[in-house]
Design a protein around this motif. Structure first.
Motif, PDB file in Angstrom:
ATOM      1  N   LEU A  31      75.963 -16.961 -96.889  1.00 30.27           N
ATOM      2  CA  LEU A  31      74.882 -17.064 -95.914  1.00 30.27           C
ATOM      3  C   LEU A  31      73.520 -17.092 -96.586  1.00 30.27           C
ATOM      4  O   LEU A  31      73.358 -16.697 -97.738  1.00 30.27           O
ATOM      5  CB  LEU A  31      74.938 -15.899 -94.927  1.00 30.27           C
ATOM      6  N   ARG A  49      70.919 -20.160 -92.499  1.00 31.53           N
ATOM      7  CA  ARG A  49      72.269 -20.197 -91.933  1.00 31.53           C
ATOM      8  C   ARG A  49      72.462 -19.084 -90.908  1.00 31.53           C
ATOM      9  O   ARG A  49      73.045 -19.302 -89.844  1.00 31.53           O
ATOM     10  CB  ARG A  49      73.315 -20.067 -93.045  1.00 31.53           C
ATOM     11  N   ASP A  82      70.661 -20.001 -87.755  1.00 32.99           N
ATOM     12  CA  ASP A  82      71.411 -20.992 -86.986  1.00 32.99           C
ATOM     13  C   ASP A  82      72.543 -20.325 -86.213  1.00 32.99           C
ATOM     14  O   ASP A  82      72.768 -20.634 -85.031  1.00 32.99           O
ATOM     15  CB  ASP A  82      71.992 -22.062 -87.915  1.00 32.99           C
ATOM     16  N   TYR A  83      73.257 -19.409 -86.863  1.00 37.37           N
ATOM     17  CA  TYR A  83      74.367 -18.745 -86.177  1.00 37.37           C
ATOM     18  C   TYR A  83      73.863 -17.910 -84.997  1.00 37.37           C
ATOM     19  O   TYR A  83      74.428 -17.972 -83.895  1.00 37.37           O
ATOM     20  CB  TYR A  83      75.148 -17.847 -87.136  1.00 37.37           C
ATOM     21  N   ASN A  84      72.828 -17.128 -85.224  1.00 33.47           N
ATOM     22  CA  ASN A  84      72.327 -16.266 -84.161  1.00 33.47           C
ATOM     23  C   ASN A  84      71.693 -17.054 -83.027  1.00 33.47           C
ATOM     24  O   ASN A  84      71.615 -16.580 -81.891  1.00 33.47           O
ATOM     25  CB  ASN A  84      71.328 -15.257 -84.733  1.00 33.47           C
ATOM     26  N   PRO A 126      76.325 -20.031 -82.254  1.00 35.68           N
ATOM     27  CA  PRO A 126      77.480 -20.073 -83.152  1.00 35.68           C
ATOM     28  C   PRO A 126      78.111 -21.458 -83.273  1.00 35.68           C
ATOM     29  O   PRO A 126      78.572 -21.836 -84.354  1.00 35.68           O
ATOM     30  CB  PRO A 126      78.448 -19.061 -82.537  1.00 35.68           C
ATOM     31  N   PHE A 140      76.208 -23.546 -85.715  1.00 34.14           N
ATOM     32  CA  PHE A 140      76.574 -23.126 -87.072  1.00 34.14           C
ATOM     33  C   PHE A 140      77.888 -23.775 -87.495  1.00 34.14           C
ATOM     34  O   PHE A 140      77.996 -24.319 -88.597  1.00 34.14           O
ATOM     35  CB  PHE A 140      76.686 -21.604 -87.114  1.00 34.14           C
ATOM     36  N   LYS A 141      78.873 -23.746 -86.618  1.00 33.15           N
ATOM     37  CA  LYS A 141      80.188 -24.313 -86.947  1.00 33.15           C
ATOM     38  C   LYS A 141      80.089 -25.811 -87.216  1.00 33.15           C
ATOM     39  O   LYS A 141      80.642 -26.318 -88.208  1.00 33.15           O
ATOM     40  CB  LYS A 141      81.166 -24.040 -85.808  1.00 33.15           C
ATOM     41  N   LYS A 176      80.709 -25.630 -91.034  1.00 29.51           N
ATOM     42  CA  LYS A 176      82.175 -25.622 -91.161  1.00 29.51           C
ATOM     43  C   LYS A 176      82.734 -27.037 -90.996  1.00 29.51           C
ATOM     44  O   LYS A 176      83.459 -27.529 -91.854  1.00 29.51           O
ATOM     45  CB  LYS A 176      82.799 -24.686 -90.117  1.00 29.51           C
ATOM     46  N   VAL A 233      79.439 -13.062 -88.764  1.00 32.42           N
ATOM     47  CA  VAL A 233      79.601 -14.517 -88.872  1.00 32.42           C
ATOM     48  C   VAL A 233      80.998 -14.869 -89.371  1.00 32.42           C
ATOM     49  O   VAL A 233      81.677 -15.743 -88.814  1.00 32.42           O
ATOM     50  CB  VAL A 233      78.534 -15.115 -89.809  1.00 32.42           C
ATOM     51  N   ASP A 268      84.045 -14.469 -86.931  1.00 33.38           N
ATOM     52  CA  ASP A 268      84.054 -15.278 -85.709  1.00 33.38           C
ATOM     53  C   ASP A 268      85.114 -16.371 -85.816  1.00 33.38           C
ATOM     54  O   ASP A 268      85.138 -17.139 -86.783  1.00 33.38           O
ATOM     55  CB  ASP A 268      82.674 -15.899 -85.478  1.00 33.38           C
ATOM     56  N   PHE A 271      83.308 -19.383 -82.240  1.00 35.26           N
ATOM     57  CA  PHE A 271      82.024 -20.073 -82.370  1.00 35.26           C
ATOM     58  C   PHE A 271      81.604 -20.691 -81.027  1.00 35.26           C
ATOM     59  O   PHE A 271      81.394 -21.900 -80.906  1.00 35.26           O
ATOM     60  CB  PHE A 271      82.089 -21.153 -83.456  1.00 35.26           C
TER      61      PHE A 271
END
Length: 230
Positions: free
Chosen positions: A8, A12, A15-17, A20, A23-24, A28, A206, A209, A212
């Protein structure tokens, strides 16, 4: 091998917060519509150019050059007085530095499989017992600190205090080059346990999870995700 999938960084984690699913898709799935080059606005290009010019200016000062002029970028000229004070105060001043730490918060190579958190420091200055970390900001004057109080400056401070054990204090600053303003937060070694604890918990959140799920928010209208993806 590390027991987590994602290294992270502040961006990053933000972006997740924020969402999700975003972020994926971005990190990912590596969806084509989230590739950086496809979404680079004129503002991001300008910011990148200013960062590079300021980095080059510090490199030239360290090389002993005098009377350096960056006439095409006035932001460099207006930032010179601040940089002059940094050079007067600190015996060691460095330009941009990419730093990666592992789960023990020890320095590792940027692309190491052990990389746990990564950060880019735009300006670094060191003297006995003290470190300074600066981040150049272009554009509007904005408070980048999240409501929970743990943002980029806090993550950078946790990393700085971890990799420089001789530093008892770190001054971490946003350098707003368009506004000639500096916002600084100071953290000491006594703050390190709580800073690390927070970002360890965020990392675990993160990486644990599996779903997402998308989060509707004010930034959806700027998101690159298509209707089929979201």
């Amino acid at each position: 091998m590390p027991d987590f999938e994602f290294a992270l960084s502040h961006s990053r984690l933000s972006d997740y917060n924020q969402c999700p699913l975003k972020f994926k898709l971005k990190y990912k799935d590596k969806a084509a519509n989230f590739k950086e080059d496809m979404n680079k606005s004129v503002h991001l290009v300008r910011g990148s150019n200013v960062h590079k010019a300021l980095e080059n200016y510090v490199v030239k000062i360290n090389a002993g050059e005098q009377g350096i002029k960056e006439s095409s970028l006035p932001e460099v000229e207006t930032t010179k007085p601040f940089l002059a004070k940094i050079f007067e105060t600190y015996p060691k001043v460095h330009p941009e530095l990419q730093i990666s730490v592992d789960q023990s918060w020890k320095n590792v190579e940027w692309f190491s499989k052990e990389s746990y958190y990564r950060a880019i420091f735009d300006l670094i200055a060191l003297k006995p017992g003290h470190a300074f970390v600066g981040d150049y900001k272009t554009g509007k004057f904005t408070d980048y600190t999240p409501a929970n109080g743990y943002g980029q400056l806090e993550l950078s401070s946790a990393i700085a205090l971890s990799i420089w054990p001789e530093a008892e204090q770190v001054d971490n600053s946003y350098i707003y080059v368009d506004h000639r303003k500096i916002v600084t937060k100071t953290y000491t070694r006594a703050d390190l346990p709580r800073l690390v604890s927070h970002f360890v918990a965020e990392h675990e959140k993160v990486n644990s999870d599996k779903e997402f799920k998308p989060t509707t928010n004010e930034f959806c209208k700027w998101c690159q995700a298509t209707k089929d993806q979201c």
